[in-house]
Structure formats: C-alpha cells, structure tokens
Design a protein around this motif. Structure first.
Motif, PDB file in Angstrom:
ATOM      1  N   ARG A 126       6.538   3.393  21.769  1.00  0.00           N
ATOM      2  CA  ARG A 126       8.203   3.425  22.469  1.00  0.00           C
ATOM      3  C   ARG A 126       9.228   3.139  21.523  1.00  0.00           C
ATOM      4  O   ARG A 126       9.283   2.203  21.217  1.00  0.00           O
ATOM      5  N   TYR A 142      14.387  -5.043  27.974  1.00  0.00           N
ATOM      6  CA  TYR A 142      13.415  -3.848  27.742  1.00  0.00           C
ATOM      7  C   TYR A 142      12.565  -4.741  26.283  1.00  0.00           C
ATOM      8  O   TYR A 142      13.621  -4.347  25.379  1.00  0.00           O
ATOM      9  N   SER A 143      11.647  -4.589  26.782  1.00  0.00           N
ATOM     10  CA  SER A 143      10.956  -4.748  25.809  1.00  0.00           C
ATOM     11  C   SER A 143       9.709  -3.889  25.306  1.00  0.00           C
ATOM     12  O   SER A 143       9.268  -3.913  25.884  1.00  0.00           O
ATOM     13  N   ARG A 144       9.869  -4.276  23.382  1.00  0.00           N
ATOM     14  CA  ARG A 144       8.771  -3.240  23.004  1.00  0.00           C
ATOM     15  C   ARG A 144       7.738  -4.206  21.672  1.00  0.00           C
ATOM     16  O   ARG A 144       8.878  -5.437  21.695  1.00  0.00           O
ATOM     17  N   TRP A 156       4.532  -4.589  19.239  1.00  0.00           N
ATOM     18  CA  TRP A 156       3.245  -4.134  18.058  1.00  0.00           C
ATOM     19  C   TRP A 156       3.250  -5.852  17.732  1.00  0.00           C
ATOM     20  O   TRP A 156       3.500  -6.649  16.881  1.00  0.00           O
ATOM     21  N   TYR A 202       6.126  -3.291  26.719  1.00  0.00           N
ATOM     22  CA  TYR A 202       5.636  -1.705  26.420  1.00  0.00           C
ATOM     23  C   TYR A 202       4.799  -2.188  24.587  1.00  0.00           C
ATOM     24  O   TYR A 202       6.041  -2.553  23.963  1.00  0.00           O
ATOM     25  N   THR A 207      13.541  -6.891  22.064  1.00  0.00           N
ATOM     26  CA  THR A 207      14.067  -7.182  23.629  1.00  0.00           C
ATOM     27  C   THR A 207      15.695  -6.819  22.890  1.00  0.00           C
ATOM     28  O   THR A 207      16.278  -7.705  23.028  1.00  0.00           O
TER      29      THR A 207
END
Length: 300
Positions: free
Chosen positions: A173, A187-189, A191, A169, A202
């Motif tokens: 978030r 759960y990977s974010r 930027w 994502y 993650t």
C-alpha cells in the motif's frame, strides 16, 4: 528528591519490577530455535527464512547492551552487542541520546532550544513518565523487550514498555494522502530489498509536545518527520537496524543511526499496564500542553 532523581527512580523501579514479574511467568522453550546435543540454544547460525526465502525477523528481542530487568541473560542468550561506533562510522543509538553520546546532532535553533529546555526541566515531560507511547527510537532502545510477529502482509511489534503496539503494513500500500489524523507510532510500510533486508518507511507522526521525543534527553521532531529503517538479521540471535531520520524542519540534514538488538530465548513478554496504580506523576508539576512557556513551537 529532585525531579531528575524522581524520573530516574521511576524508570529504575519499572525495570526492576520486570525481573520480579519474570519469576511469575511460565517457563516454556521457544520453538524453532536450533539447539546443541545438551539442548542449549545455538544462536550463531543463519537467520530463519520465510517460505519464499526472505529473512524472518520474528522473535522476542532486547537491546544489544542488555537490560530487560536481567531477563534473557542466561544459558543460550545471544552475546551482548557493543554500543561503540563501528568502523563504517554509523553512530550507535542509545536510550538517552538518539545518536549516542558525543555525536553533535545537526539541529535547527528552535529544536536545540526546546531540547535544552526539556533537559533543564529534568526531562519530566517525556511521554514515558506519563505512561504515553514513546517515540520509535526510545522503543528501539528501551531496556524492556519487544516482540516481532511477522506475517506475509503485516508485521506487528509489541513493546513491553507501556504496552505499545506498532503495525507495519507489508502489502504494497502507499502512504496516506488524505491528511489523516497523525499516529503516535507513525504510519509504517515495509518491503524487502533482496531477501536479507527489510526496509520500513514511517510517516505521519504525531508531533505534539507530549509525543515528539526521540530520546530521554528530549531531541524533538516535527510533522515533517520521515523515518526509514533497514532491518537485518546477521545471525539467528542478532538484529541490526539502521534508521535514517529525515526531518527538514528539525535537522539541517538527514542522519542515520544504528540499533543493535539480541534474541531472547525461552522467555515471554510480560504484561505491563503503566497506568495501573500509577502514582509517580503526582509529584511532578503538570506542564502546560501542548507547548512549553518561552519555547517556540515546531514550524508548520
């Protein structure tokens, strides 16, 4: 045949099947690839950019040393990337060992004992053997390719191996804080730092025995694992990923490893349904999950 030989035979068979199936796939030139006057891909130039000037990581990638059942090695393929440790000292990761051969992992005693037990059992409980999603480092290093599809707010990575699908994502978030069910892929974010480096953090990994394998030899992780990946695309045809593994319940200190990948041109991903007519595990004694006899579980 010993369990180790059976496991190796299964992996070799799956890789060999990739080359046979490739002949059934339609041949179509990859759009957007720079080419010379004869139409051959030119992959040594600058990386492509998104509309806002950031590096675009989209493409079908294979591990730097080759693989993929012989796919992607023809005309226009990016040069093979070495697996040796570069001058900056960052260990180059491999499928068998998360930090490559000869690097002493700073494991806590329970983790070292569990890995020893897994290797003594010929790694027969690796999730790859059971058609389950494998750890991110195994996916990064698997000889079968992966495809990155990048949009403004979401990056998808489709792994040909075991038909894996990972979501990253990129909409700003935060990490979940509601004690969610752990994810096989975490759960990977993501930027950007500047325009050239994509940072992906993650957390919330599934730490069950059947999931927590960083590599084929069984380096484990705990529920405290956090992985931070730094994606760079030095040229059109090369991808470099530095991965920091921070897991204070498993390692005495964080460690950083490097993954090298190269672009596959004029190729397509192959559908891989691992459970279809899967018979290899019929020959392997079923383990007692989630734990293994005589080995303490990860600390909570």
């Amino acid at each position: 045949m010993t369990p180790l030989k059976r496991t190796a035979a299964v992996i070799a068979m799956l890789v060999a099947m990739s080359s046979l199936l490739a002949a059934q796939w339609p041949s179509y030139p990859t759009p957007g690839v720079p080419r010379d006057a004869k139409g051959a891909p030119v992959l040594t130039g600058a990386a492509p950019r998104t509309a806002d000037g950031k590096v675009d990581f989209s493409g079908i990638w294979m591990r730097g040393g080759g693989g993929g059942g012989g796919r992607g090695g023809g005309a226009g393929a990016a040069p093979a990337v070495t697996f040796s440790t570069p001058p900056d000292g960052v260990p180059v990761s491999s499928f068998g060992e998360v930090a490559g051969r000869g690097f002493a992992l700073p494991m806590l005693p329970w983790a070292a004992e569990l890995k020893k037990k897994r290797m003594a059992d010929n790694m027969k409980d690796n999730p790859d053997v059971w058609c389950l999603p494998i750890g991110l480092m195994q996916y990064h290093n698997h000889p079968q390719p992966r495809q990155i599809v990048q949009t403004k707010n979401l990056m998808l990575i489709t792994y040909e191996s075991n038909y894996g699908l990972r979501y990253i994502y990129m909409d700003g978030r935060p990490a979940p804080n509601n004690d969610p069910q752990p994810w096989w892929f975490g759960y990977s974010r993501g930027w950007y730092e500047g325009n050239d480096t994509l940072v992906v953090e993650t957390t919330h990994f599934n730490s069950e025995e059947r999931a927590s394998w960083h590599d084929v030899n069984g380096t484990p992780w705990s529920d405290a694992l956090k992985m931070t990946e730094r994606f760079r695309r030095p040229t059109f045809g090369t991808l470099e990923i530095d991965v920091t593994i921070d897991d204070p319940k498993t390692f005495t200190k964080p460690l950083t490893v490097r993954v090298n990948q190269r672009l596959m041109v004029d190729q397509e991903m192959i559908e891989f349904i691992c459970n279809e007519n899967e018979q290899s595990t019929d020959h392997i004694p079923k383990p007692g999950l989630p734990g293994l006899p005589g080995v303490p579980p990860p600390p909570k």
